[in-house]
Design a protein around this motif. Sequence first.
Motif, PDB file in Angstrom:
ATOM      1  N   THR A  39      -0.771  30.880 -17.948  1.00  0.00           N
ATOM      2  CA  THR A  39       0.011  30.046 -17.035  1.00  0.00           C
ATOM      3  C   THR A  39      -0.865  28.969 -16.421  1.00  0.00           C
ATOM      4  O   THR A  39      -2.047  29.188 -16.159  1.00  0.00           O
ATOM      5  CB  THR A  39       0.625  30.892 -15.907  1.00  0.00           C
ATOM      6  N   LEU A  40      -0.262  27.825 -16.146  1.00  0.00           N
ATOM      7  CA  LEU A  40      -1.022  26.708 -15.608  1.00  0.00           C
ATOM      8  C   LEU A  40      -1.359  26.890 -14.132  1.00  0.00           C
ATOM      9  O   LEU A  40      -2.455  26.588 -13.697  1.00  0.00           O
ATOM     10  CB  LEU A  40      -0.242  25.399 -15.800  1.00  0.00           C
ATOM     11  N   THR A  41      -0.434  27.410 -13.359  1.00  0.00           N
ATOM     12  CA  THR A  41      -0.587  27.366 -11.904  1.00  0.00           C
ATOM     13  C   THR A  41      -1.132  28.647 -11.278  1.00  0.00           C
ATOM     14  O   THR A  41      -1.319  28.686 -10.067  1.00  0.00           O
ATOM     15  CB  THR A  41       0.759  27.036 -11.237  1.00  0.00           C
ATOM     16  N   ILE A  42      -1.397  29.664 -12.072  1.00  0.00           N
ATOM     17  CA  ILE A  42      -1.931  30.905 -11.512  1.00  0.00           C
ATOM     18  C   ILE A  42      -3.447  30.909 -11.664  1.00  0.00           C
ATOM     19  O   ILE A  42      -3.968  30.914 -12.777  1.00  0.00           O
ATOM     20  CB  ILE A  42      -1.308  32.142 -12.190  1.00  0.00           C
ATOM     21  N   PRO A  43      -4.156  30.926 -10.531  1.00  0.00           N
ATOM     22  CA  PRO A  43      -5.613  30.970 -10.600  1.00  0.00           C
ATOM     23  C   PRO A  43      -6.107  32.397 -10.857  1.00  0.00           C
ATOM     24  O   PRO A  43      -5.353  33.356 -10.732  1.00  0.00           O
ATOM     25  CB  PRO A  43      -6.049  30.483  -9.215  1.00  0.00           C
ATOM     26  N   HIS A  44      -7.359  32.496 -11.205  1.00  0.00           N
ATOM     27  CA  HIS A  44      -8.009  33.805 -11.347  1.00  0.00           C
ATOM     28  C   HIS A  44      -9.384  33.695 -10.730  1.00  0.00           C
ATOM     29  O   HIS A  44     -10.120  32.781 -11.064  1.00  0.00           O
ATOM     30  CB  HIS A  44      -8.110  34.187 -12.826  1.00  0.00           C
ATOM     31  N   PRO A  45      -9.744  34.554  -9.814  1.00  0.00           N
ATOM     32  CA  PRO A  45      -8.967  35.689  -9.310  1.00  0.00           C
ATOM     33  C   PRO A  45      -7.811  35.238  -8.411  1.00  0.00           C
ATOM     34  O   PRO A  45      -7.814  34.132  -7.887  1.00  0.00           O
ATOM     35  CB  PRO A  45      -9.980  36.510  -8.534  1.00  0.00           C
ATOM     36  N   TYR A  46      -6.859  36.146  -8.241  1.00  0.00           N
ATOM     37  CA  TYR A  46      -5.654  35.894  -7.456  1.00  0.00           C
ATOM     38  C   TYR A  46      -5.633  36.915  -6.323  1.00  0.00           C
ATOM     39  O   TYR A  46      -5.731  38.113  -6.574  1.00  0.00           O
ATOM     40  CB  TYR A  46      -4.424  36.048  -8.351  1.00  0.00           C
ATOM     41  N   THR A  47      -5.497  36.427  -5.101  1.00  0.00           N
ATOM     42  CA  THR A  47      -5.586  37.312  -3.939  1.00  0.00           C
ATOM     43  C   THR A  47      -4.198  37.635  -3.368  1.00  0.00           C
ATOM     44  O   THR A  47      -3.223  36.928  -3.642  1.00  0.00           O
ATOM     45  CB  THR A  47      -6.428  36.668  -2.821  1.00  0.00           C
ATOM     46  N   THR A  48      -4.153  38.670  -2.549  1.00  0.00           N
ATOM     47  CA  THR A  48      -2.899  39.030  -1.885  1.00  0.00           C
ATOM     48  C   THR A  48      -2.446  37.909  -0.960  1.00  0.00           C
ATOM     49  O   THR A  48      -1.250  37.625  -0.861  1.00  0.00           O
ATOM     50  CB  THR A  48      -3.060  40.355  -1.108  1.00  0.00           C
TER      51      THR A  48
END
Length: 182
Positions: A39-48
């Motif tokens: 996916t383009l808009t989901i960063p990693h890491p992803y926080t709560t």
Amino acid sequence: MCDGLVELHTERTLLRALTLSDAPEVRRLVGAREVAATTLTIPHPYTTSMAEAWIGSHAERRERGEALHWAITRRDDGVLLGVVGLELENGHQRGELGYWIGVPYWGQGYCTEAVRAVVAYAFGVLRLEKLVACHFAGNEASGRVMRKLGMTQEGVLRQHVLKWGQRIDLVFYGLLRAEWPG
């Protein structure tokens, strides 16, 4: 209706509004590198806190007529499986579908089933004339979902986006209301 969003029911899923209590599970599922990589808009890491901010934006965007987002949950036990969204271009009677499913639920048909319900809602209730969707080249699973929905590949935008330092082609699909068999 839940939180101003119409619930959608399929044979195995319930699509409902996301709530802040979903944030830890959204973070866990989207936090998987395999999901973020597609996916383009989901960063990693992803926080709560990222999940909370994203979920917190939904009501306002829905009220402004910009977007609708549904949690895809399993009907039997309420387990969160993923999310399907519909970005609205009301002036053009068009919507763009986006979706993700948590890795433990890949390949089980949940995504196609849930997105099919959103397509039916978009054409039948919202009276949109066209739906579009795109996937990263190489994400054939997402392309299969689009084809199962009857979408037609309309083109490829070469090296159109940058994800994690790599240029990626986007494969675009479209479906007209007149083509929808539902």
